[in-house]
Design a protein around this motif. Structure first.
Motif, mmCIF file in Angstrom:
data_model
loop_
_atom_site.group_PDB
_atom_site.id
_atom_site.type_symbol
_atom_site.label_atom_id
_atom_site.label_comp_id
_atom_site.label_asym_id
_atom_site.label_seq_id
_atom_site.Cartn_x
_atom_site.Cartn_y
_atom_site.Cartn_z
ATOM 1 N N VAL A 75 0.861 -1.182 0.000
ATOM 2 C CA VAL A 75 0.000 0.000 0.000
ATOM 3 C C VAL A 75 0.896 1.229 0.000
ATOM 4 O O VAL A 75 1.676 1.447 0.922
ATOM 5 C CB VAL A 75 -0.947 0.008 1.220
ATOM 6 C CG1 VAL A 75 -1.825 1.252 1.220
ATOM 7 C CG2 VAL A 75 -1.802 -1.255 1.240
ATOM 8 N N ALA A 79 -3.146 6.374 0.918
ATOM 9 C CA ALA A 79 -4.585 6.266 1.144
ATOM 10 C C ALA A 79 -5.194 7.662 1.148
ATOM 11 O O ALA A 79 -4.541 8.639 1.503
ATOM 12 C CB ALA A 79 -4.869 5.573 2.471
ATOM 13 N N THR A 133 -12.985 5.496 1.225
ATOM 14 C CA THR A 133 -11.530 5.471 1.347
ATOM 15 C C THR A 133 -10.991 4.875 0.052
ATOM 16 O O THR A 133 -11.552 3.909 -0.453
ATOM 17 C CB THR A 133 -11.082 4.592 2.530
ATOM 18 O OG1 THR A 133 -11.569 5.162 3.745
ATOM 19 C CG2 THR A 133 -9.573 4.460 2.598
ATOM 20 N N THR A 134 -9.921 5.455 -0.467
ATOM 21 C CA THR A 134 -9.247 4.902 -1.634
ATOM 22 C C THR A 134 -7.833 4.508 -1.224
ATOM 23 O O THR A 134 -7.108 5.310 -0.656
ATOM 24 C CB THR A 134 -9.179 5.922 -2.788
ATOM 25 O OG1 THR A 134 -10.504 6.344 -3.109
ATOM 26 C CG2 THR A 134 -8.524 5.320 -4.015
ATOM 27 N N LEU A 135 -7.477 3.243 -1.486
ATOM 28 C CA LEU A 135 -6.107 2.782 -1.266
ATOM 29 C C LEU A 135 -5.372 2.807 -2.593
ATOM 30 O O LEU A 135 -5.925 2.414 -3.628
ATOM 31 C CB LEU A 135 -6.069 1.353 -0.732
ATOM 32 C CG LEU A 135 -6.628 1.087 0.649
ATOM 33 C CD1 LEU A 135 -6.308 -0.345 1.061
ATOM 34 C CD2 LEU A 135 -6.080 2.053 1.668
ATOM 35 N N VAL A 195 -2.338 1.142 -4.441
ATOM 36 C CA VAL A 195 -1.586 -0.099 -4.288
ATOM 37 C C VAL A 195 -0.633 -0.294 -5.465
ATOM 38 O O VAL A 195 -1.022 -0.123 -6.626
ATOM 39 C CB VAL A 195 -2.575 -1.285 -4.191
ATOM 40 C CG1 VAL A 195 -1.846 -2.610 -4.178
ATOM 41 C CG2 VAL A 195 -3.451 -1.142 -2.950
ATOM 42 N N GLU A 254 -6.049 1.702 -7.885
ATOM 43 C CA GLU A 254 -6.880 2.285 -6.829
ATOM 44 C C GLU A 254 -7.961 1.291 -6.437
ATOM 45 O O GLU A 254 -8.642 0.736 -7.288
ATOM 46 C CB GLU A 254 -7.532 3.579 -7.320
ATOM 47 C CG GLU A 254 -6.540 4.670 -7.619
ATOM 48 C CD GLU A 254 -7.211 5.962 -8.051
ATOM 49 O OE1 GLU A 254 -8.445 6.098 -7.899
ATOM 50 O OE2 GLU A 254 -6.505 6.836 -8.553
ATOM 51 N N PHE A 300 -9.869 4.797 6.249
ATOM 52 C CA PHE A 300 -8.835 5.834 6.225
ATOM 53 C C PHE A 300 -8.516 6.298 7.648
ATOM 54 O O PHE A 300 -7.345 6.455 8.015
ATOM 55 C CB PHE A 300 -9.278 7.021 5.374
ATOM 56 C CG PHE A 300 -8.290 8.149 5.388
ATOM 57 C CD1 PHE A 300 -7.105 8.050 4.681
ATOM 58 C CD2 PHE A 300 -8.541 9.290 6.123
ATOM 59 C CE1 PHE A 300 -6.177 9.085 4.711
ATOM 60 C CE2 PHE A 300 -7.627 10.330 6.157
ATOM 61 C CZ PHE A 300 -6.439 10.225 5.452
ATOM 62 N N MET A 348 -6.165 4.156 9.440
ATOM 63 C CA MET A 348 -4.822 4.100 8.864
ATOM 64 C C MET A 348 -3.997 5.349 9.153
ATOM 65 O O MET A 348 -2.812 5.394 8.821
ATOM 66 C CB MET A 348 -4.915 3.928 7.339
ATOM 67 C CG MET A 348 -5.588 2.658 6.904
ATOM 68 S SD MET A 348 -5.806 2.595 5.123
ATOM 69 C CE MET A 348 -4.249 1.861 4.645
ATOM 70 N N PHE A 370 3.606 4.629 5.634
ATOM 71 C CA PHE A 370 3.476 4.310 4.212
ATOM 72 C C PHE A 370 4.842 4.393 3.563
ATOM 73 O O PHE A 370 5.623 5.262 3.930
ATOM 74 C CB PHE A 370 2.523 5.294 3.525
ATOM 75 C CG PHE A 370 1.093 5.096 3.939
ATOM 76 C CD1 PHE A 370 0.278 4.203 3.264
ATOM 77 C CD2 PHE A 370 0.574 5.795 5.018
ATOM 78 C CE1 PHE A 370 -1.037 4.015 3.641
ATOM 79 C CE2 PHE A 370 -0.734 5.611 5.409
ATOM 80 C CZ PHE A 370 -1.548 4.722 4.721
ATOM 81 N N ILE A 385 -5.156 -7.400 1.538
ATOM 82 C CA ILE A 385 -6.460 -6.786 1.290
ATOM 83 C C ILE A 385 -7.423 -7.868 0.815
ATOM 84 O O ILE A 385 -7.027 -8.821 0.143
ATOM 85 C CB ILE A 385 -6.398 -5.633 0.265
ATOM 86 C CG1 ILE A 385 -5.840 -6.089 -1.081
ATOM 87 C CG2 ILE A 385 -5.601 -4.458 0.827
ATOM 88 C CD1 ILE A 385 -5.921 -5.034 -2.182
ATOM 89 N N TRP A 420 -8.777 -4.516 4.895
ATOM 90 C CA TRP A 420 -7.334 -4.239 4.881
ATOM 91 C C TRP A 420 -6.753 -4.705 6.205
ATOM 92 O O TRP A 420 -7.333 -4.452 7.269
ATOM 93 C CB TRP A 420 -7.115 -2.743 4.704
ATOM 94 C CG TRP A 420 -5.778 -2.220 5.136
ATOM 95 C CD1 TRP A 420 -4.627 -2.228 4.416
ATOM 96 C CD2 TRP A 420 -5.451 -1.598 6.381
ATOM 97 N NE1 TRP A 420 -3.619 -1.646 5.126
ATOM 98 C CE2 TRP A 420 -4.098 -1.246 6.347
ATOM 99 C CE3 TRP A 420 -6.177 -1.304 7.526
ATOM 100 C CZ2 TRP A 420 -3.448 -0.628 7.404
ATOM 101 C CZ3 TRP A 420 -5.534 -0.681 8.583
ATOM 102 C CH2 TRP A 420 -4.188 -0.352 8.513
#
Length: 113
Positions: free
Chosen positions: A9, A12, A27-29, A31, A49, A58, A61, A66, A72, A91
């Motif tokens: 990851v 985020a 929330t957008t991860l 990757v 994404e 989010f 996290m 990061f 996931i 996650w």
């Protein structure tokens, strides 16, 4: 069809608000994803994404480092038009102990599964 994937990851983003009269909460991860090298026109890695339908991921996290390795859980669904959509279901960071805020006792980076 849901499955787990071991990923890196990179970042985020969380959003909760109203855009053009539509309530949004997600929330957008971001990757790391291997590029398709089969045709010889690209090499290396890109970013995929994955969206989770709540900003709670989010928030969990925020205290996390990061990039990090994680597992996931994702689901693949068909749109009915011959296209597939990927949905992030959970996650879980690898090899990480949750961080506790000493003042509030809040757990900062607990996984959402």
């Amino acid at each position: 069809m849901s499955f787990e994937n071991h990923v890196k990851v990179l970042g985020a983003k969380g959003f909760k608000g109203n855009i053009d009269g539509q309530e949004m909460n997600s929330t957008t991860l971001f990757v790391e994803t291997r590029l398709d090298e089969s045709k010889g026109t690209q090499r290396g890695f890109g970013v995929a994404e994955y969206r989770y339908p709540d900003i709670a991921l989010f928030e969990s996290m925020k205290g996390h480092q990061f990039p990090h390795e994680a597992i996931i859980e994702i689901d693949m669904v068909a749109s009915g038009k011959g296209q597939m959509k990927t949905i992030l279901l959970g996650w879980k960071p690898k090899n990480t102990r949750p961080t506790v805020n000493q003042e509030t006792g809040e757990i900062k980076n607990k996984p959402v599964v």
